[in-house]
Motif scaffolding. Sequence first.
Motif: not given
Length: 303
Positions: A284-290
């Motif tokens: 999820x954190x990576x998704x938010x950053x993308x």
Amino acid sequence: MRVALLMGGVSREREISLRSGERVKKALEKLGYEYTVFDVKEDFLKEVDQLKSFDVVFNVLHGTFGEDGTLQAILDFLGIRYTGSDAFSSMICFDKLATYRFLKDIVEIPDFIEIREFMETSPLGYPCVVKPRREGSSIGVFICESDEEFQHAIKEDLPQYGSVIVQEYIPGREMTVSILETEKGFEVLPILELRPKRRFYDYVAKYTKGETEFILPAPLNPSEERLVKEMALKAFVEAGCRGFGRVDGIFSDGRFYFLEINTVPGLTETSDLPASAKAGGIEFEELVEIILKSAFLKGEVRA
């Protein structure tokens, strides 16, 4: 980078937006971003100028105002960068009738008709689907099997929305295709098949844990998977969508029937896009950053 996180809103999806926003807020904290939360309410326009001091707006406002192009048009006018699709694409995709007319030669769409006044029987026979032109989270959606059910749906929706869509009901498998925009272009995430325990994937099934079984990836053969992904991406790109989004449809007898594009899909713990991302190896954190970084891909404020 200073991030303005917009959540809440004035639509019927306010509570879902708050849930999405809280989850995004925690991710921004873990990622180390400087952020400020704006709980958007009816007096928001009085404070919109404050957004000029931020590098980017992370928009998780679902429904009216945040997803229908209104907010996007305001941010464009003020020269403020934001996540997701621009004003035009947001406006088109939020209005299902406009979407169908815009994409009718691009993807396969179940027969539909707009009605603006009470009718005693469905012009498309039964079963049929009744739904608002402009609404999200399956609010106001009915599957009707008889004149009695049809009349009830029309009486519920017409006074509130003024215009509703009656659509052919396609029996089949409910599927959703999430799409992210990265530096490499558009990435189509693993297809999610939804198996709700209710009549269909309605508001309760969407946001109540345990009410829907997620099948990830959807059990499709290679040619079927390719068809669904190609049709979803074609609709997304043709509508001019950017950043992130979700395309919903029905897979039936080897055909993918397009239903809608969500330009600000939910990011809650039960939402489709995060589940598809995780199945694709994106936490999820990576998704938010993308999603956050996608707002900068054009190198200029979108207009």
